[in-house]
Scaffold this active site. Structure first.
Site, PDB file in Angstrom:
ATOM      1  N   GLU A 236       0.885  -1.168   0.000  1.00 56.95           N
ATOM      2  CA  GLU A 236       0.000   0.000   0.000  1.00 56.95           C
ATOM      3  C   GLU A 236       0.916   1.208   0.000  1.00 56.95           C
ATOM      4  O   GLU A 236       1.553   1.504   1.011  1.00 56.95           O
ATOM      5  CB  GLU A 236      -0.931  -0.030   1.217  1.00 56.95           C
ATOM      6  N   CYS A 270      -1.625   8.981   2.895  1.00 52.29           N
ATOM      7  CA  CYS A 270      -1.489   8.508   1.516  1.00 52.29           C
ATOM      8  C   CYS A 270      -2.763   8.757   0.731  1.00 52.29           C
ATOM      9  O   CYS A 270      -2.723   9.044  -0.463  1.00 52.29           O
ATOM     10  CB  CYS A 270      -1.122   7.023   1.501  1.00 52.29           C
TER      11      CYS A 270
END
Length: 463
Positions: A236, A270
């Site tokens: 990720e 993110c």
């Protein structure tokens, strides 16, 4: 003697004050090997526990997280600078993940019966694979850990954690919380180790899976190392999420959501809103209101309940962020607000808006991990989607429009990203899959999908 053999220490720094918090000694290579072995031995017993009984332990972890909420929240704020209110919200999210995982886990992992072409019967089972190693970042010191570890534990695996060095205290406290919840000794272990030692963990034959949350560069390195060792991996990675403000958007609502989407967690997320693409017809109105709102964001001590924006987590990260702003301006971007390092203690950076953002600028091409927004004008809705997809990243994104059905169709058919938020900014939801495409990585967490990333999907066929 090596650095590790001389017991060189990690020092954590409070980003609000710039002063030392604590010191932690690295483990020796032998201590790391023993920890991996203990985790594997604990796994061999844990895998025999039924999913129903595992779910009870996951619930217990959730309860212990709730009991430790204030201690854990304060430590996260001290170590990485998020507001205390948002640290508490992070712990609440972790508790919700435990609850959701305990509810869906036994169903998701239940053996499936299938009919075969020849009329015979087949069974599909989901067997744990062993020790899963997680390399996690500092921006969500608890959530990032709970997200992968609870799913892995529910699946029957053992878990190792290498946390970012600046949140070492949070990593060690989580290990303590898991033990207090009744988890077997060694089944979840925080490793205080160097990058070289981390590479050896990946190579260790007892480690069967590797998961990383981090930058694309880190993802490339870890992905290569895991592949070289023939280990399953989930990555990720970063992103440069685009939020589209279409012609029929509710501008005031969009501005409020976009500001929060950019400054939440001090902009160090993110899946944060980063590129704001407004169509020409409403661009000026959105721009004026957005810049005004960003310029009014209250920056200060994250322990103060009135603070909306705390410091960047480390000095080097703050300096890197400012350098990206400077380089973007050198290539034609204009500062609409912010953009200057304040003269105060700590690693603060103001809420900043860059406009006239064009291809070739860091503000267009790269991820800004801090409270800096890139404002881009599009000709129309179609052009806005083109610009959104003109990125090597693909984690999240958003669409603001009063026509939600049309926005959903646009999201599902055209937005090249893993998650899309309609008339809101992105936050993790335990019941929905989390993950991206392109340079934002591969694999999924949450929504039941994470439970099956590190299992042996086994076929058993009988006559």
């Amino acid at each position: 003697m090596s650095e590790v053999e001389t017991k060189e220490r990690i020092e954590t720094i409070n980003p609000t004050t710039g002063k030392s918090l604590d010191h932690y000694e690295y483990m020796t290579d032998e201590e790391v090997k023993v920890a991996i072995s203990k985790c594997h031995e604990a796994f061999k017993k844990w895998k025999e526990v039924s999913p129903k009984d595992r779910a009870e332990k996951i619930q217990a972890i959730g309860k212990e997280l709730a009991n430790s909420k204030e201690e854990l929240a304060q430590l996260m704020t001290d170590e990485m600078g998020k507001t205390l209110e948002q640290s508490r919200q992070e712990v609440d999210l972790c508790v919700a993940i435990c609850q959701n995982t305990s509810e869906i886990g036994p169903k998701e992992l239940k053996t499936e019966e299938r009919e075969l072409l020849n009329g015979n019967k087949g069974r599909v089972s989901f067997a744990p694979i062993g020790v899963v190693y997680g390399i996690q970042p500092w921006n969500y010191p608890s959530y990032q850990v709970v997200r992968y570890s609870v799913a892995s534990l529910m699946a029957g695996n053992g878990v190792l954690l290498k946390h970012a060095s600046n949140v070492t205290g949070s990593g060690k406290l989580l290990a303590h919380i898991y033990r207090e919840a009744g988890l077997s000794e060694g089944l979840f272990t925080t490793l205080v180790i160097s990058h070289d030692q981390s590479d050896d963990v990946i190579k260790n034959k007892l480690v069967r899976g590797v998961t990383l949350t981090g930058s694309p560069d880190a993802g490339k390195k870890i992905g290569q190392k895991a592949t070289a060792a023939l280990k399953k991996s989930v990555l990720e990675l970063g992103s440069n999420d685009a939020y589209l403000v279409l012609e029929d958007a509710d501008i005031d609502m969009a501005v409020k959501a976009c500001v929060m989407g950019r400054i939440y967690n001090n902009g160090e997320t993110c899946i944060a809103a980063k590129r704001f693409i407004a169509v020409e017809k409403i661009y000026d109105e959105f721009r004026d209101k957005f810049v005004k709102a960003m310029s009014e964001v209250k920056m200060g001590d994250p322990n103060d309940e009135n603070t909306e924006l705390g410091p960047v987590a480390r000095k080097d990260l703050r300096d890197d962020l400012h350098e990206q702003v400077v380089k973007s301006v050198e290539k034609g971007a204009k500062i609409a607000c912010g953009g200057k390092i304040p003269s105060r203690e700590g690693f603060f950076y103001p809420a900043t808006v860059l406009e006239n953002v064009q291809p070739g600028q860091p503000a267009y091409e790269d991820e800004f991990f801090g409270p800096v927004a890139s404002l881009i004008k599009a000709r129309d809705n179609e052009d806005a989607m083109r610009i959104a997809n003109d990125s090597r990243f693909g984690l999240g994104g958003g669409i603001f429009s009063k026509d939600e059905d049309a926005a959903i169709e646009m999201a599902e058919k055209h937005f090249d990203t893993g998650m899309v938020f309609i008339n809101s900014f992105g936050l993790a939801e335990p019941s929905m899959p989390f993950g991206g495409v392109k340079d934002s990585g591969y694999g999924r967490e949450h929504g039941g999908f994470g439970l099956k990333e590190f299992v042996n999907v086994k076929s058993v066929m009988k006559r």
